[in-house]
Motif scaffolding. Structure first.
Motif, PDB file in Angstrom:
ATOM      1  N   ALA A 154       0.718  -1.266  -0.078  1.00 41.50           N
ATOM      2  CA  ALA A 154      -0.246   0.050   0.040  1.00 41.50           C
ATOM      3  C   ALA A 154       0.878   1.203  -0.004  1.00 41.50           C
ATOM      4  CB  ALA A 154      -1.034  -0.167   1.283  1.00 41.50           C
ATOM      5  N   ALA A 155       2.215   0.980   0.586  1.00 43.28           N
ATOM      6  CA  ALA A 155       2.831   2.332   0.474  1.00 43.28           C
ATOM      7  C   ALA A 155       3.544   2.532  -0.619  1.00 43.28           C
ATOM      8  CB  ALA A 155       4.020   2.117   1.730  1.00 43.28           C
ATOM      9  N   GLY A 156       3.449   1.806  -1.729  1.00 46.23           N
ATOM     10  CA  GLY A 156       3.967   1.886  -3.134  1.00 46.23           C
ATOM     11  C   GLY A 156       5.122   1.243  -3.355  1.00 46.23           C
ATOM     12  N   PHE A 157       5.571   0.299  -2.243  1.00 43.22           N
ATOM     13  CA  PHE A 157       6.661  -0.651  -2.727  1.00 43.22           C
ATOM     14  C   PHE A 157       6.444  -2.196  -3.030  1.00 43.22           C
ATOM     15  CE2 PHE A 157       7.607   2.331   0.946  1.00 43.22           C
ATOM     16  CZ  PHE A 157       8.609   3.087   0.049  1.00 43.22           C
ATOM     17  N   ARG A 158       7.193  -2.944  -3.532  1.00 41.06           N
ATOM     18  CA  ARG A 158       7.307  -4.151  -3.863  1.00 41.06           C
ATOM     19  C   ARG A 158       7.955  -4.908  -3.277  1.00 41.06           C
ATOM     20  NH1 ARG A 158      10.405  -6.412  -7.330  1.00 41.06           N
ATOM     21  NH2 ARG A 158      11.626  -4.967  -8.850  1.00 41.06           N
ATOM     22  N   PRO A 159       7.973  -6.217  -2.566  1.00 37.56           N
ATOM     23  CA  PRO A 159       8.939  -7.165  -2.080  1.00 37.56           C
ATOM     24  C   PRO A 159       9.938  -7.416  -2.945  1.00 37.56           C
ATOM     25  CG  PRO A 159       6.724  -7.799  -1.393  1.00 37.56           C
ATOM     26  CD  PRO A 159       6.584  -6.876  -2.478  1.00 37.56           C
ATOM     27  N   GLY A 160      11.200  -7.418  -2.461  1.00 33.12           N
ATOM     28  CA  GLY A 160      12.344  -7.821  -3.356  1.00 33.12           C
ATOM     29  C   GLY A 160      12.623  -9.182  -3.626  1.00 33.12           C
ATOM     30  N   ALA A 161      11.637 -10.127  -3.121  1.00 36.21           N
ATOM     31  CA  ALA A 161      11.815 -11.568  -3.275  1.00 36.21           C
ATOM     32  C   ALA A 161      10.341 -12.149  -3.097  1.00 36.21           C
ATOM     33  CB  ALA A 161      12.880 -12.099  -2.832  1.00 36.21           C
ATOM     34  N   GLU A 162      10.230 -13.489  -3.339  1.00 35.42           N
ATOM     35  CA  GLU A 162       8.976 -14.113  -3.259  1.00 35.42           C
ATOM     36  C   GLU A 162       8.684 -14.011  -1.683  1.00 35.42           C
ATOM     37  OE1 GLU A 162       7.751 -17.874  -5.150  1.00 35.42           O
ATOM     38  OE2 GLU A 162       8.336 -18.350  -3.335  1.00 35.42           O
ATOM     39  N   ILE A 163       7.433 -14.065  -1.213  1.00 34.99           N
ATOM     40  CA  ILE A 163       6.986 -14.118   0.142  1.00 34.99           C
ATOM     41  C   ILE A 163       5.920 -15.332   0.175  1.00 34.99           C
ATOM     42  CG2 ILE A 163       5.581 -13.055   1.898  1.00 34.99           C
ATOM     43  CD1 ILE A 163       6.911 -10.345   1.167  1.00 34.99           C
TER      44      ILE A 163
END
Length: 218
Positions: A154-163
């Protein structure tokens, strides 16, 4: 150290999502998901994960799929309700380390209801605490982990790897739920779980997590 601007955006996203987080926790604790009665809460988790964009694996575990593992304990129970739910948030171009967040949905029996000042599976918030069986152990922890990922997105970021988020059964007895995830091939670089040396999603001392039959702080 985390950039101040990034931290502020993340904190704002957590705050913005907190009422929804609290509402979903309230929904989960209303399920009396004692051993042998986990299907309803797992169906709820599967629906939630699908709705927010996870790839969902929702399956009934069996004795056969885990019996060859060294950690196996016999499942001397009816397996009709014995469902695990796993959600995977893929990353097309990973630049960091993958993560598993693991926690259990099964709960211990609430005990004699006459010993409770409130019905054990009817959540009540009083002075910043949610009172309900399993609010602390560990449904608030499950929801906190899930909504932490929501806040990042929601803050506009994406995880840098699979979660990968794993909602398992049998923690209160055999550990078969987590074992079934291992046998199904789930792995990651990092694991945040009940079973780690530092089990973040199960610790008290955080702002939203209680322990056992104690309340969860809101």
């Amino acid at each position: 150290m985390l950039d101040t601007g990034i931290k502020e955006r993340l904190c704002a996203a957590v705050d913005d999502g907190f009422e929804a987080q609290l509402a979903f926790t309230s929904d989960l604790v209303k399920f009396a998901s004692t051993r042998g009665n986990e299907r309803g809460v797992q169906d709820c988790m599967a629906d939630r994960l699908a709705a927010i964009g996870y790839e969902v694996d929702h399956w009934r575990i069996s004795d056969e799929e885990i019996r060859d593992h060294p950690g196996y304990s016999p499942l001397t129970r009816d397996l009709d309700q014995a469902f695990n739910t796993v959600g995977v948030l893929p990353c097309e171009s990973p630049v960091g380390r993958s993560l598993i967040i693991n926690g259990h949905v099964d709960t211990v029996p609430a005990g004699p209801e006459e010993m409770w000042t409130r019905p054990p599976i009817e959540p009540v918030i009083d002075s910043g605490w949610m009172y309900c069986s399993a609010a602390g152990d560990m449904k608030s922890g499950l929801v906190a982990g899930l909504f932490a990922i929501d806040a990042i997105r929601a803050a506009g970021f994406r995880p840098g790897a699979e979660i990968c988020v794993q909602f398992v059964i049998e923690q209160e007895s055999t550990g078969a739920g987590t074992l079934a995830c291992l046998q199904r091939g789930y792995s990651a670089d990092l694991d945040v779980s009940r079973f780690d040396a530092a089990p973040i999603s199960h610790l008290s001392g955080f702002s939203f997590v209680g322990q056992g039959a104690f309340p969860a702080q809101c």
